[in-house]
Scaffold this motif. Structure first.
Motif, PDB file in Angstrom:
ATOM      1  N   ALA A  94      10.375  -0.738   1.038  1.00 17.27           N
ATOM      2  CA  ALA A  94       9.060  -1.388   0.944  1.00 17.27           C
ATOM      3  C   ALA A  94       8.918  -2.119  -0.391  1.00 17.27           C
ATOM      4  O   ALA A  94       8.427  -3.253  -0.435  1.00 17.27           O
ATOM      5  N   ASN A  95       9.345  -1.497  -1.476  1.00 16.79           N
ATOM      6  CA  ASN A  95       9.261  -2.145  -2.786  1.00 16.79           C
ATOM      7  C   ASN A  95      10.132  -3.399  -2.849  1.00 16.79           C
ATOM      8  O   ASN A  95       9.708  -4.424  -3.375  1.00 16.79           O
ATOM      9  N   LEU A 142       0.848  -1.193   0.000  1.00 13.43           N
ATOM     10  CA  LEU A 142       0.000   0.000   0.000  1.00 13.43           C
ATOM     11  C   LEU A 142       0.880   1.238   0.000  1.00 13.43           C
ATOM     12  O   LEU A 142       1.809   1.341   0.806  1.00 13.43           O
ATOM     13  N   ILE A 143       0.603   2.149  -0.870  1.00 13.35           N
ATOM     14  CA  ILE A 143       1.322   3.416  -0.891  1.00 13.35           C
ATOM     15  C   ILE A 143       0.272   4.512  -0.735  1.00 13.35           C
ATOM     16  O   ILE A 143      -0.569   4.701  -1.596  1.00 13.35           O
ATOM     17  N   ASP A 144       0.326   5.177   0.418  1.00 11.39           N
ATOM     18  CA  ASP A 144      -0.592   6.295   0.607  1.00 11.39           C
ATOM     19  C   ASP A 144       0.214   7.593   0.524  1.00 11.39           C
ATOM     20  O   ASP A 144       1.382   7.590   0.177  1.00 11.39           O
ATOM     21  N   SER A 159       7.085   2.049   6.404  1.00 11.31           N
ATOM     22  CA  SER A 159       8.382   2.669   6.144  1.00 11.31           C
ATOM     23  C   SER A 159       8.249   4.181   6.189  1.00 11.31           C
ATOM     24  O   SER A 159       7.149   4.727   6.110  1.00 11.31           O
ATOM     25  N   GLN A 160       9.390   4.833   6.261  1.00  9.84           N
ATOM     26  CA  GLN A 160       9.387   6.291   6.224  1.00  9.84           C
ATOM     27  C   GLN A 160       9.036   6.774   4.825  1.00  9.84           C
ATOM     28  O   GLN A 160       9.283   6.089   3.835  1.00  9.84           O
ATOM     29  N   ASN A 161       8.456   7.953   4.763  1.00 13.45           N
ATOM     30  CA  ASN A 161       8.084   8.548   3.476  1.00 13.45           C
ATOM     31  C   ASN A 161       9.297   9.254   2.876  1.00 13.45           C
ATOM     32  O   ASN A 161       9.339  10.472   2.741  1.00 13.45           O
ATOM     33  N   ILE A 199       3.551  -2.376   3.986  1.00 17.07           N
ATOM     34  CA  ILE A 199       3.342  -3.759   3.593  1.00 17.07           C
ATOM     35  C   ILE A 199       2.418  -4.342   4.654  1.00 17.07           C
ATOM     36  O   ILE A 199       2.760  -4.378   5.839  1.00 17.07           O
ATOM     37  N   ARG A 200       1.220  -4.751   4.239  1.00 19.54           N
ATOM     38  CA  ARG A 200       0.231  -5.271   5.196  1.00 19.54           C
ATOM     39  C   ARG A 200       0.087  -6.773   4.981  1.00 19.54           C
ATOM     40  O   ARG A 200       0.030  -7.251   3.855  1.00 19.54           O
TER      41      ARG A 200
END
Length: 87
Positions: free
Chosen positions: A58-59, A22-24, A48-50, A30-31
């Motif tokens: 995350a990727n 998920l990328i908001d 993760s940090q933005n 990662i859920r």
């Protein structure tokens, strides 16, 4: 071409484990969704940090996760000792 945002693993120990990227607007996540032995569905999330490094982490995690890794994350989240999984 669309990239995958979810992976599902059918495990003997935990049943289905669904991993979703998920990328908001704030943080990449990662859920993990899984079923407890009583059938109740639950989830937990790694955030993760933005930052560029946070998005890359995350990727990379999502791209490389496999069934064994997904089971390890769920086992560690539930604090289940490895020897209990063999029973």
């Amino acid at each position: 071409m669309h990239k995958d945002f979810a992976k599902i693993f059918n495990t003997k120990v935990f049943g289905q484990i669904l991993v979703v990227k998920l990328i908001d607007d704030e943080h990449p996540q990662i859920r993990f969704y899984y079923s407890r032995p009583d059938g109740e569905q639950q989830s937990f999330c790694l955030v993760s940090q933005n930052t560029e490094a946070g998005h890359k982490m995350a990727n990379n995690l999502f791209e490389n996760i496999n069934e064994a890794m997904a089971m390890l994350f769920v086992r560690n989240y539930l604090c289940i000792p490895p020897e209990e999984l063999l029973q």
